[in-house]
Design an enzyme around this catalytic site. Structure first.
Site, PDB file in Angstrom:
ATOM      1  N   GLY A  24       0.824  -1.200   0.000  1.00 39.72           N
ATOM      2  CA  GLY A  24       0.000   0.000   0.000  1.00 39.72           C
ATOM      3  C   GLY A  24       0.856   1.248   0.000  1.00 39.72           C
ATOM      4  N   GLY A  27       3.002   1.389   3.203  1.00 39.38           N
ATOM      5  CA  GLY A  27       3.948   0.324   3.508  1.00 39.38           C
ATOM      6  C   GLY A  27       3.545  -0.974   2.871  1.00 39.38           C
ATOM      7  N   VAL A  29       2.692  -5.382   3.712  1.00 35.78           N
ATOM      8  CA  VAL A  29       2.288  -6.364   4.715  1.00 35.78           C
ATOM      9  C   VAL A  29       2.927  -7.705   4.373  1.00 35.78           C
ATOM     10  CG1 VAL A  29       0.364  -7.531   5.852  1.00 35.78           C
ATOM     11  CG2 VAL A  29       0.104  -5.165   5.069  1.00 35.78           C
ATOM     12  N   LYS A  44       2.711  -5.427   9.295  1.00 32.08           N
ATOM     13  CA  LYS A  44       2.696  -4.277   8.402  1.00 32.08           C
ATOM     14  C   LYS A  44       3.893  -3.402   8.735  1.00 32.08           C
ATOM     15  CE  LYS A  44      -0.350  -0.548   6.804  1.00 32.08           C
ATOM     16  NZ  LYS A  44      -1.704   0.040   6.933  1.00 32.08           N
ATOM     17  N   ASP A 138     -11.925   5.226   5.692  1.00 28.30           N
ATOM     18  CA  ASP A 138     -11.406   4.666   4.441  1.00 28.30           C
ATOM     19  C   ASP A 138     -12.015   3.292   4.166  1.00 28.30           C
ATOM     20  OD1 ASP A 138      -9.919   4.740   2.103  1.00 28.30           O
ATOM     21  OD2 ASP A 138      -8.128   3.901   3.023  1.00 28.30           O
TER      22      ASP A 138
END
Length: 575
Positions: A24, A27, A29, A44, A138
């Site tokens: 993402g 960062g 995962v 993460k 979100d």
């Protein structure tokens, strides 16, 4: 410290990182092993490119602390947060499943039943977060993971904010994903639980139709459409959807936060009341109506079996299983074991009762039924044919009321009609009074909000027009002012002839060439997305530089929900 996925990396002398499973903006995962507890987790790691920004580090830390404070079966649990050298990381529950974005790419769109089951669980997760004072901000398919058994986990509270907590962004900064962003987010305004309700409404729309309602060349262009365009009815794209799922989407995506569901629990209850199949014998009654006459030939509707045993706990545990839906796991009896039956003595008692014939109570009930049938026959033979006539909207007459008298605080409240014509006095009245009058007349109501010089919530026009024929169960559309008229309105444009009867997209393209604002309100029809009326009427000028297209679509009139109140049920918003 950066993460090299080609070699084993150990964080905090405890977490051994394995393959990368997601990437993402903040960062990546990794699947990992907790060496201390011997369990598989997800780790993460904050991206090195943003790790040197204090604001990014603080937001990452807040994600960990915010999610760790939430404990709910539908929220992915956070176990740990730490820093190893230059690497900031969060240790989370590893959820074995697929995120919803991947699932939608694979299957296109979900069945209504599957979409509702997922949305109900997201509602449950959001309800827990909101009660804890946390707004996710979100909600999108990538943050919803669906396990093989159907359990949903909401993840990534990376931009979540506790209510009352200081914002990490300057005023006016947009946080969220453009395709799911609420109008208040697009404006950079404060977010509330209603913000998550809006995003979930967009997510539900996507699950039902296979696509988001708005697209554009840039994220900004998409966000701007959330400001000004009403979200289409899902059934305008997929014609066989249950009508009341249209209403859930419409209310959840109201442009004004106060017109959305009061909370996630209220939205979940609306979803649980869905009608997967609209039967002619099972129509919703208008508010206040106590009885309804079944149409000739209507079949008797069988009650669906409840999915839990009698005496189960909370209302959320007692959802009806609709006919045709797959039975949820665990609700059926063990294979090979019969359902509970009365004993032999009970069966003998029933046979003895049948031999003795009906008792006096039965005869009383039979007499009552006969009397009611006699009354019903009298009413049907002596009543007016107009009450059961099909809705008519002559193409040769103006399709919408457009006279707009200046409202006053002492204006007469519109009275309901006898059910044969649209009540007079709606134009110039307040929306709430107009909606109440229409509901008392036995019709459904939808509205569209447009920018106007008239006071906010003033009714500017109706479709059908005041005094025109209507029938009970029909949908009447209202054009309502939301104030805030722009200074550059084209008040000289005259609505052209030839729009009624054309496809909605063609009419939109024709009007886009003019310097006017165009919006639409959808009423139930044959699903062809055809223009059946305009406001103002053809030949009339646009007083505020806006044209409203009344579009037929969204399923059969018989399945449209009745009794929509002024809280926003059924309202399409904004030009």
């Amino acid at each position: 410290m950066s993460v090299d996925s080609s070699a084993a990396v150990r964080l905090a002398e405890r977490y051994i990182l394995r393959e990368r499973i997601a990437v993402g903006g903040m960062g990546e995962v990794h699947l990992a092993t907790d060496d201390r507890l011997g369990r598989v987790v997800a780790v993460k790691v904050l991206a090195p490119a943003v790790a040197h920004y204090p604001e990014s580090v603080e937001r990452f830390r807040r994600e960990a602390t915010t999610a760790a404070a939430l404990s709910h079966p539908n929220i992915a649990q956070v176990y740990d947060y730490g820093v190893d050298g230059s690497s900031h990381f969060i240790v989370m529950e590893h959820v074995d499943g697929s995120d919803l974005s991947r699932l939608l790419r694979q299957v296109g769109r979900l069945t209504p039943s599957d979409a509702v089951r997922i949305a109900e669980q997201v509602c449950s997760a959001l309800g827990a977060a909101h009660r804890a004072g946390v707004v996710h901000r979100d909600i999108k398919p990538g943050n919803v993971i669906v396990r093989p058994d159907g359990t949903v986990k909401v993840t990534d509270f990376g931009i979540a904010q506790a209510l009352g907590q200081a914002s990490l962004t300057d005023t006016g900064t947009v946080m969220g994903t453009a395709a799911y962003v609420s109008p208040e987010q697009a404006r950079g305004q404060a977010t509330t639980p209603a913000t998550d309700i809006y995003s979930l409404g967009i997510l539900l729309f996507q699950m039902l139709t296979g696509s988001v309602p708005f697209d554009g060349d840039t994220p900004v262009a998409i966000a701007m459409r959330h400001l000004d365009e009403p979200v289409p009815l899902p059934s305008s794209r997929v014609h066989d959807l249950p009508a009341n799922l249209d209403e859930v989407v419409v209310r959840a995506t109201a442009k004004v936060p106060s017109e959305r569901y009061a909370d996630a629990e209220a939205m979940a209850m609306a979803l649980a009341r869905r009608e997967p199949s609209a039967d002619a014998a099972t129509r919703a009654l208008p508010a206040g109506a106590a009885t309804s006459v079944l149409a000739a030939g209507a079949n008797t509707a069988r009650m669906p079996a409840l999915g839990v045993a009698e005496g189960a706990g909370s209302p959320s545990d007692t959802r009806a299983i609709a006919a045709g839906d797959p039975a949820p796991t665990g609700l059926l009896s063990t294979a090979g074991q019969p359902s509970v039956e009365p004993g032999a003595s009970s069966r003998r008692a029933r046979r003895d009762d049948r031999r003795r014939g009906p008792g006096p109570v039965v005869w009383v009930l039979v007499a009552a039924v006969v009397a009611l049938l006699g009354i019903l026959g009298f009413v049907l033979l002596s009543g007016s044919d107009a009450d059961t006539a099909a809705p008519t909207t002559p193409r040769s007459t103006p399709s919408a009321s457009s006279t707009t008298p200046a409202p006053s605080a002492t204006s007469t409240v519109p009275e309901p009609s006898d059910g044969t014509t649209v009540p007079t006095g709606l134009v110039g009245a307040q929306r709430g009074a107009a909606v109440d009058a229409l509901i008392r007349s036995g019709v459904n109501v939808r509205w569209v909000l447009v920018r106007s010089q008239k006071p906010e919530d003033t009714v500017l026009g109706t479709f059908p027009a005041q005094g025109q024929a209507m029938s009970k169960g029909q949908t009447v559309a209202l054009v309502v002012s939301r104030g805030h008229a722009p200074s550059d309105s084209n008040t000289s444009f005259v609505v052209p002839d030839g729009l009624v009867g054309t496809e909605a997209d063609q009419a939109m393209k024709r009007l886009e060439k003019e310097s006017v604002r165009v919006t639409r309100v959808t009423v139930p029809g044959d699903g062809r997305s055809q223009v059946v009326g305009t406001w103002p009427s053809p030949g009339q000028p646009t007083a505020d530089g806006v044209v409203v297209l009344v579009v037929s679509g969204g399923g059969d009139k018989a399945s449209d929900k009745a009794g929509k109140g002024a809280s926003g049920d059924g309202g399409n918003q904004n030009d």
